[in-house]
Design a protein around this motif. Structure first.
Motif, short mmCIF file in Angstrom:
data_model
loop_
_atom_site.label_atom_id
_atom_site.label_comp_id
_atom_site.label_asym_id
_atom_site.label_seq_id
_atom_site.Cartn_x
_atom_site.Cartn_y
_atom_site.Cartn_z
N UNK A 1 4.33 15.90 8.17
CA UNK A 1 3.29 15.89 7.04
C UNK A 1 3.81 16.75 5.68
N UNK A 2 4.61 17.51 5.67
CA UNK A 2 5.30 18.33 4.66
C UNK A 2 6.08 17.47 3.79
N UNK A 3 7.05 16.67 4.63
CA UNK A 3 7.87 15.84 3.87
C UNK A 3 7.23 14.66 3.01
N UNK A 4 6.04 14.28 3.53
CA UNK A 4 5.44 13.07 3.11
C UNK A 4 4.51 13.75 1.84
N UNK A 5 4.17 14.84 2.14
CA UNK A 5 3.39 15.26 0.87
C UNK A 5 4.55 15.68 -0.25
N UNK A 6 5.41 16.19 0.15
CA UNK A 6 6.61 16.36 -1.04
C UNK A 6 7.14 15.12 -1.69
N UNK A 7 7.45 13.97 -0.89
CA UNK A 7 7.58 12.90 -1.27
C UNK A 7 6.57 12.50 -2.62
N UNK A 8 5.29 12.54 -1.80
CA UNK A 8 4.13 11.97 -2.69
C UNK A 8 4.09 12.70 -3.96
#
Length: 616
Positions: A554-561
């Motif tokens: 979730x952290x990686x996805x949010x950072x990518x977003x």
């Protein structure tokens, strides 16, 4: 006759005609002027023409203008032409009673010394050079007045300053204005507050400053009261009797005076600063009831202010600070004539107009229909726009912000001096009502007099006027002093012709991206909040059930977003700049290149057509 001789005679005739036309124009048509500008930039107002008619003996105007030095400064050069042409309009309309002389003073010359001696202020322009751009007026008895420097940002006051200068030369006596204020406006006041309005009044009239502890008022033709200090009954009686004797009053009261509470050098408000001010029973007796505990807010006319919301500075409409415009001004009162901009107010109060025998109360300035009352005590805490929106009542209405009370005013002390003040005043001279028709103006705000409410200062462009506050104040004072010829001259239009079509196209281009920009920024903010919650060791209940792998994903996805949204935000800004550049290039083509190209093509086409017609 040969073709060469015919051509030579035609050229000679053309030259003679041009010379003759110029001689006729110089000798018989020099005073004839036609103003074809949209705003009538060179058309003198009725007040100016009245002042010109009052000139008895010739006046000499010496226009000091460093024309050669100004050649390197396009803005000054353009404004110099504007000033010169307006001065020539005055000279033409005066029918010989104004003699205009223009001088380009050279460095270290007698002309330069004369300009400095007359009070002109040159502008330094580098390399030891100085640029003179001012006017000296002299009458037949050597009285002299000067405009030290024609600042381009004061163009709206140009005709006013010229006409006021003439009026001061024509008048044998200068009107006296008494000023009473709880603000540090007087020259000897500690930490004196600079005021452009007061400076303009001091340049036009004789000012008598009234001490806060006054017992008697000075001899004056009118009185300006700005956020008065706490007044005793004896002081209120003195003001009352001044009005009863025909003295006109302009009073600016306030339920929430921000300017009075402004912190000083020590970071604290001035000692004995008052949040609110009033004139006790005076205005109520005259028919303008003022409540010092109530302010007014207006959603339709709200001014944009910077608001700190969650650590981010945003520009929001702030209903407690608003700007009534010409739509909210009286259409019949002379003092409200000629305005093109609004009057910026800060947390003003309201006036309730009531009928009084022999007295007429007329609104000068009102709010829009989308206004509401708000407690002054709460306004003092600087509530945010959201708090004001929550406090808004179900129904809005219009409020009176300024009014003129005219007629035979009644005294607020019909039975004579208040108790204990009989020994100060002549009881036999008491007037229970005005000794003739007079008037008083009451404004339910004092902040509008502060420079920051109508002037902006930019390091690059200098000072500029953004509201008609000063014009409003000076109009009221001129009316009170009986100098009606100056009313309506201060809101003259600017000679600058904005490219409204360009601005409109630019606004449309910007509007296309604002919505997407706001949506992207909102998504970034939301993702950052979610990311902060996931990275917080003390996880909230919302994220506590996530496994470590899920949390990491979730952290990686949010950072990518967030990274993707920030990149898209930069692309939106680049697209906006690219569209603006394309708009500029398109306008350049249509306005600069296409017309001459069309003329060239038309000429070539006509030439080809004539040759084709001439073929055997």
């Amino acid at each position: 006759m040969s073709r060469k001789l015919h051509l030579a005679l035609m050229l000679i005739g053309l030259v003679i005609t041009v010379i003759a036309v110029n001689m006729i124009a110089a000798n018989w048509l020099s005073r004839v002027r036609i103003d074809a500008t949209e705003a009538g930039l060179y058309r003198l107002s009725d007040g100016t023409l009245e002042t010109l008619d009052e000139i008895g003996e010739p006046v000499r105007w010496t226009f000091y203008y460093s024309r050669r030095a100004a050649a390197d400064y396009p803005a000054i050069r353009a404004y110099g032409a504007r000033v010169r042409e307006l001065l020539q309009s005055y000279e033409a309309a005066a029918n010989g009673r104004i003699r205009l002389v223009e001088i380009d003073p050279e460095a270290f010359s007698e002309d330069e010394d004369a300009a400095i001696e007359a009070g002109l202020t040159p502008a330094p322009i580098g390399e030891g050079q100085r640029l003179f751009f001012g006017l000296v007026a002299e009458d037949s008895v050597d009285r002299r007045l000067a405009i030290a420097y024609f600042a381009p940002e004061r163009e709206a006051l140009l005709e006013y300053e010229l006409t006021a200068m003439l009026g001061n030369l024509v008048r044998t006596e200068t009107p006296v204005l008494a000023i009473l204020s709880g603000l540090p406006l007087a020259p000897d006041a500690p930490a004196r507050m600079t005021s452009r309005i007061v400076q303009q009044l001091e340049a036009s009239y004789t000012i008598e400053w009234v001490d806060r502890s006054f017992v008697e008022l000075p001899e004056a033709d009118a009185m300006l009261i700005v956020h008065p200090p706490r007044l005793s009954d004896a002081q209120l009686y003195a003001i009352d009797q001044f009005a009863m004797q025909g003295g006109r009053i302009v009073a600016a009261l306030d339920p929430m005076a921000h300017v009075a509470l402004r912190p000083g050098a020590d970071g604290l408000p001035p000692v004995n600063a008052r949040r609110a001010s009033d004139l006790g029973p005076l205005t109520q007796t005259w028919g303008a009831v003022f409540d010092p505990d109530t302010t007014v807010m207006d959603r339709e006319l709200a001014l944009p202010v910077q608001v700190n919301e969650g650590g981010r500075v945003r520009v929001r409409s702030y209903p407690l600070w608003f700007a009534p415009g010409p739509e909210q001004f009286s259409e019949t009162d002379v003092a409200m004539a000629g305005f093109s901009r609004g009057i910026n107010l800060g947390s003003p109060g309201a006036l309730m107009l009531e009928e009084r025998a022999g007295v007429r109360a007329d609104a000068l300035v009102t709010t829009s229909d989308d206004a509401a009352a708000y407690p002054a005590e709460e306004a003092a805490s600087n509530p945010g726009p959201d708090a004001l929106a929550e406090a808004w009542p179900e129904e809005s209405r219009r409020f009176v912000l300024a009014a003129r009370i005219s007629g035979v005013l009644p005294s607020a002390f019909p039975n004579g001096p208040p108790q204990g003040a009989e020994r100060i005043f002549d009881v036999a001279a008491h007037l229970p009502q005005a000794n003739g028709p007079t008037d008083a103006v009451v404004i339910a705000d004092a902040d509008w007099i502060d420079d920051s409410f109508f002037l902006t200062r930019d390091p690059q462009f200098g000072e500029s006027v953004v509201a008609d506050n000063m014009s409003f104040a000076l109009n009221l004072v001129d009316m009170a002093l009986g100098n009606r010829s100056l009313v309506g001259l201060r809101a003259s239009p600017s000679s600058a012709r904005p490219m409204t079509r360009v601005d409109e196209l630019r606004e449309r281009a910007e509007a296309r991206y604002v919505e997407e920009q706001a949506a992207l920024q909102a998504g970034i903010d939301e993702a950052q909040e979610r990311l902060a919650a996931l990275e917080d060791p003390s996880a909230t209940a919302e994220t506590a059930d996530l496994a470590p792998e899920e949390r990491l994903d979730e952290v990686n996805r949010l950072r990518d977003n967030i990274a993707s949204a920030e990149q898209r935000l930069r692309e939106v800004e680049r697209d906006f700049r690219r569209d603006i550049d394309a708009l500029d290039n398109s306008l350049r083509f249509w306005t600069l290149w296409l017309p001459p190209l069309l003329i060239l093509l038309l000429g070539l086409g006509l030439t080809g057509w004539r040759r084709w017609r001439a073929r055997p």
